[in-house]
Each structure stands twice: as C-alpha cells, then as structure tokens.
Scaffold this active site. Structure first.
Site, PDB file in Angstrom:
ATOM      1  N   HIS A  67      42.490   1.287   3.780  1.00  0.00           N
ATOM      2  CA  HIS A  67      42.075   2.640   4.145  1.00  0.00           C
ATOM      3  C   HIS A  67      41.555   2.590   5.569  1.00  0.00           C
ATOM      4  O   HIS A  67      40.849   1.654   5.940  1.00  0.00           O
ATOM      5  CB  HIS A  67      40.954   3.137   3.210  1.00  0.00           C
ATOM      6  CG  HIS A  67      40.429   4.475   3.611  1.00  0.00           C
ATOM      7  ND1 HIS A  67      41.057   5.643   3.268  1.00  0.00           N
ATOM      8  CD2 HIS A  67      39.369   4.831   4.372  1.00  0.00           C
ATOM      9  CE1 HIS A  67      40.401   6.659   3.785  1.00  0.00           C
ATOM     10  NE2 HIS A  67      39.364   6.192   4.466  1.00  0.00           N
ATOM     11  N   ASP A 146      36.877  14.591  -6.963  1.00  0.00           N
ATOM     12  CA  ASP A 146      36.679  14.554  -5.509  1.00  0.00           C
ATOM     13  C   ASP A 146      37.135  15.855  -4.867  1.00  0.00           C
ATOM     14  O   ASP A 146      36.530  16.302  -3.888  1.00  0.00           O
ATOM     15  CB  ASP A 146      37.423  13.362  -4.894  1.00  0.00           C
ATOM     16  CG  ASP A 146      37.174  13.290  -3.386  1.00  0.00           C
ATOM     17  OD1 ASP A 146      36.008  13.125  -2.989  1.00  0.00           O
ATOM     18  OD2 ASP A 146      38.137  13.418  -2.614  1.00  0.00           O
ATOM     19  N   ARG A 153      31.355  20.153  -0.370  1.00  0.00           N
ATOM     20  CA  ARG A 153      30.631  19.440   0.716  1.00  0.00           C
ATOM     21  C   ARG A 153      31.001  20.046   2.066  1.00  0.00           C
ATOM     22  O   ARG A 153      30.161  20.191   2.946  1.00  0.00           O
ATOM     23  CB  ARG A 153      31.005  17.955   0.706  1.00  0.00           C
ATOM     24  CG  ARG A 153      30.324  17.160  -0.400  1.00  0.00           C
ATOM     25  CD  ARG A 153      30.947  15.787  -0.539  1.00  0.00           C
ATOM     26  NE  ARG A 153      30.818  14.988   0.662  1.00  0.00           N
ATOM     27  CZ  ARG A 153      31.619  13.975   0.987  1.00  0.00           C
ATOM     28  NH1 ARG A 153      32.609  13.627   0.195  1.00  0.00           N
ATOM     29  NH2 ARG A 153      31.423  13.304   2.094  1.00  0.00           N
ATOM     30  N   SER A 168      33.677   9.071  -2.344  1.00  0.00           N
ATOM     31  CA  SER A 168      34.907   9.847  -2.186  1.00  0.00           C
ATOM     32  C   SER A 168      36.087   8.930  -1.831  1.00  0.00           C
ATOM     33  O   SER A 168      37.160   8.987  -2.443  1.00  0.00           O
ATOM     34  CB  SER A 168      34.670  10.897  -1.083  1.00  0.00           C
ATOM     35  OG  SER A 168      35.864  11.490  -0.683  1.00  0.00           O
ATOM     36  N   LYS A 172      39.108   7.143  -4.791  1.00  0.00           N
ATOM     37  CA  LYS A 172      40.549   7.431  -4.680  1.00  0.00           C
ATOM     38  C   LYS A 172      41.345   6.135  -4.592  1.00  0.00           C
ATOM     39  O   LYS A 172      42.433   6.016  -5.155  1.00  0.00           O
ATOM     40  CB  LYS A 172      40.807   8.340  -3.478  1.00  0.00           C
ATOM     41  CG  LYS A 172      40.334   9.776  -3.750  1.00  0.00           C
ATOM     42  CD  LYS A 172      40.544  10.700  -2.581  1.00  0.00           C
ATOM     43  CE  LYS A 172      39.501  10.517  -1.527  1.00  0.00           C
ATOM     44  NZ  LYS A 172      39.360  11.556  -0.539  1.00  0.00           N
TER      45      LYS A 172
HETATM   46  N1  URA Z   1      37.430  11.051   3.825  1.00  0.00           N
HETATM   47  C1  URA Z   1      37.337  11.221   2.485  1.00  0.00           C
HETATM   48  O1  URA Z   1      38.316  11.037   1.763  1.00  0.00           O
HETATM   49  N2  URA Z   1      36.153  11.567   1.962  1.00  0.00           N
HETATM   50  C2  URA Z   1      35.038  11.747   2.711  1.00  0.00           C
HETATM   51  O2  URA Z   1      33.998  12.057   2.171  1.00  0.00           O
HETATM   52  C3  URA Z   1      35.148  11.596   4.106  1.00  0.00           C
HETATM   53  C4  URA Z   1      36.358  11.235   4.643  1.00  0.00           C
END
Ligand code: URA
Length: 425
Positions: A67, A146, A153, A168, A172
């Site tokens: 990521h 999420d 958020r 978050s 994933k």
């Molecule tokens: N990217 C995400 O997937 N979640 C976040 O909270 C911030 C950046």
C-alpha cells in the site's frame, strides 16, 4: 473492550448506529486516540464487516500486497505487482482512484483500452490462482464498514487521525487474506503526511497493528518532494511503467520496486534476505518475465494486448497520439545542476489541465500530464528543455510562469539521493 468495538462496527454496517452516534464515536477517537490493542480490535472488526478473500493453506503464505499513501508520479504498484507475481508471489491488489493532486492506480490502468477493474471476490481469487496477479477496485462487499465510516469522517473533519487512518487502510488490506505486506509511507510537500514526524507515527502505527493481526509487515518511509520517475498523468505513467517492466525505467522508480518486492520475497521465504529478493525482482524486469505477467493480467481483465505490439501501437492505444492532444516544451532560463523539482506545483498544473479530479466522480482526461526531461542531479545548459506538458486546451501564461519557478538549479554539483529514508518492521 474489543466486544464493544465489534458491536459498534456491527451497528455501522447494519444501520442501527445513527450518523450522530457514529460521528460522536469518530470524534472521540479523533480527540483521544485509541491504544494499539483497541486499534487492532477496530481493524479486525472492520475487516470482518464484509467478504474476506480466502486462500487454501498451500498458497496462503504467498499472498502479499503493498500500500502506498500516495504521491505524484507514483506508479510503483503497476510495476511491482506483476514483478512479484513473476517471482512466485500471489498478489490480489485492491487499489483506489486518484483524488486531488494524488494519482490512483485504477485510473492509470484504465488508460489501457478495454481493461476492467471491477471484479467479484471469486473472480479475483481465480485470476490470482491462475496468473499470480489481479489489480482491481474495491467491491461493495469488502469492508463495507469503512465506506460508511470514511464518508462520515470526510464531512466531519475526522480524517486526520492515526488510529482511524490505520484501521481504514489495514482493514482493507487484511480483507485480501494477506500473509505479508509492505507499506510505502511518503512524506514531503506532495505527500498525504507532509511532516516526516507524522509519517513516522503513521508508519509505526500501521506496522504494529498489521503485525499484531498476523500480517508480516514492513513500512518503507520515502520522500515525496519530487515526482517519482519522469511521467506524471495516467497514460504517460502506464507508458513509463511498461518501460520499467521491460528493464529500462528510471532509477528512482526501479529502486522502490526492487526494495519493496525484495522485502516481500524475504518475508514469505522465497528469498534468503531482502537484498536477494531485490535482485530477483530486478532480474524479472530485465528478463521480460515481469512484463509477461503484466500482459497476462491485462488480457485476463479484458484489456487490448495488441497495444503492446510496438512503441507506436502503445502510444496510440494509450491515447497519446490523439490529434487533439498538444505538447508544450518548457526550457530553463539558466545553467546548473537540478537541485529541486516541486512535485506539488507540477501535480497542480497537470490536475488543472484535466489529469486529476477534485471530487470522486469527476471525469478525468487520461492522456493529459507531463514528462520530466530531467531529474534531480542532472546538469542543464540555459535553454535546454526540462518538461513537456501534454494538454488539450491552451496553457495560459500564469501556468507557464508558475511552472518555471518549480525547478531550482544550483552552481554546485548535487547528487540524486535514494528516496528511502527509513524502514520499520
Ligand atoms: N486512505 C484510506 O483508505 N483511509 C484513510 O483513512 C486515509 C487514506
């Protein structure tokens, strides 16, 4: 505590928690934070809120992903995922779209005619088992918690919270059923975390939480002051990725690909150490096997692989020979070594010309972007070109003047430095 967190996340998904209640909870976390154990509990509950990719025990230890917190010209995923597959790893990469100045892997991939990025969890699983790699978008059934939490958020100013960002992102990735993961956490003027100190905190938090959930994770802290590689913009970045997959990409991009792939080859036991793993990745770029995996992936996802037949068909296929597309070359007004190229300024210009979106859902022009003719450490004579813009409409004088300030030259020789500042595991 973890039972209470699980119940709350259940309420997020089944709708029994109202927006006001969820906002209060998110604000509480934003203001007070969470302990590491609480963040792990939240991340696990979010991961379990929808489908999880499941793998049989023989191959599960080879399932990996990376990521990146995002940057300008960041096309590492496009090269790294197929290169790792060529080295024996299995990569179910779920990626996102570009927003603001940051590009997104899905937008880049969709520059390839016909290529689909929407796939069901079952099709992802089958493709990864057969060719080692899939690069797709987030489906509605993966981590639904999420989606609701992030949307709230966004409108309640609670995005910038380390435990909320950690849960978050890691939830994933964890839903992909990973055995190991590498995180490219960027800092600098064009990064999500501009300050190094904040990026270190985020890297530490994500590494501790992911390792706490049994995913062998390393974070690589990298500088995002200058664009990565030379290409910025969706189609142009695919072109540079193909060059890199064929062994002739820019050094800074290749370094990040080899180091990150090397860490994962080592973490899964396919390489004796990270350095040996980096050599395996490098070899896959040189011997054509990484490019072959990329081609197989494009074909499996419906993309037109005849664009890879020649340089001209690749340019045409990516929309870069469109007669409506104009190019403007800018030259430097002095002589010297390049000490700085402002990634943020260039990203803003490209985005303004149509390559990026201000809001999810906005349309983008994939062929728009820029090619840097130089990188930090190069020497330029006055009047030599340093950047070529690809655009449809006229570029106005203010834009051009603003861009001229985004390159800095020095009388003293400077050397390009590695972008990698630190690693955490
Ligand atoms: N990217 C995400 O997937 N979640 C976040 O909270 C911030 C950046």
């Amino acid at each position: 505590m973890s039972e209470a967190i699980r119940d709350l996340v259940q309420g997020v998904v089944d709708g029994s928690l109202s927006d006001d209640e969820l906002t209060d909870w998110l604000r509480g976390i934003y203001n007070v934070g969470l302990t590491e154990l609480e963040t792990i509990a939240l991340t696990e509950a979010m991961r379990d809120s929808g489908d999880i990719l499941e793998w049989n025990s023989e191959i599960s230890k080879l399932i990996v992903d990376k990521h990146s917190t995002g940057g300008v010209g960041d096309k590492v995923s496009l090269v790294l995922a197929p290169a790792m597959a060529a080295c024996g790893l299995l990569v179910p990469m779920i990626s996102g779209r570009g927003l603001g100045h940051t590009g997104g892997t899905l937008d880049k991939l969709e520059s390839i005619p016909g290529l689909r990025v929407e796939m069901s969890p079952e099709s992802i699983r089958q493709q990864v088992e057969s060719i080692g790699v899939a690069m797709v978008g987030q489906s509605d059934t993966l981590v639904p918690a999420d989606r609701r939490m992030y949307a709230l958020r966004d409108v309640t100013d609670t995005v910038a919270s380390i435990p909320l960002i950690t849960s978050s992102i890691v939830s994933k990735k964890a839903a992909e059923g990973l055995s190991a993961m590498v995180l490219d956490v960027k800092f600098g003027r064009a990064a999500f975390m501009v300050e190094r100190e904040q990026a270190v905190k985020l890297a530490r938090s994500m590494v501790d939480v992911a390792n706490g959930m049994g995913i062998r994770t390393t974070a690589v802290l990298t500088s995002m002051q200058h664009p990565l590689g030379c290409a910025i913009g969706n189609s142009l970045e695919v072109l540079e990725s193909v060059e890199t997959l064929c062994g002739s990409g820019p050094e800074d991009l290749e370094e990040l690909v080899c180091v990150q792939g090397g860490l994962l080859l080592h973490a899964t036991g396919l390489a004796e150490g990270p350095r040996a793993g980096a050599v395996m990745i490098h070899d896959s770029l040189q011997d054509g096997s990484a490019f072959e995996r990329f081609r197989l992936m494009v074909e499996a996802q419906g993309g037109n692989v005849s664009i890879f037949d020649s340089d001209a068909s690749l340019m045409r296929g990516l929309g870069l020979m469109d007669p409506d597309l104009n190019t403007t070359e800018l030259s430097v007004g002095a002589t010297g070594w390049v000490v700085d190229i402002d990634a943020m300024a260039i990203a803003r210009v490209c985005s303004g010309l149509g390559s990026g979106r201000a809001r999810l859902g906005d349309s983008i022009d994939r062929a728009v972007g820029a090619i840097l003719e130089v990188q930090v450490g190069d020497y330029l004579d006055k009047g030599e070109p340093w950047i070529v813009l690809y655009h449809r409409d006229e570029v106005d004088r203010d834009t051009i003047e603003g861009l001229l300030d985004s390159i800095t030259l020095s009388d003293e020789e400077v050397e390009a430095e590695s972008r990698i500042e630190e690693m955490f595991d």
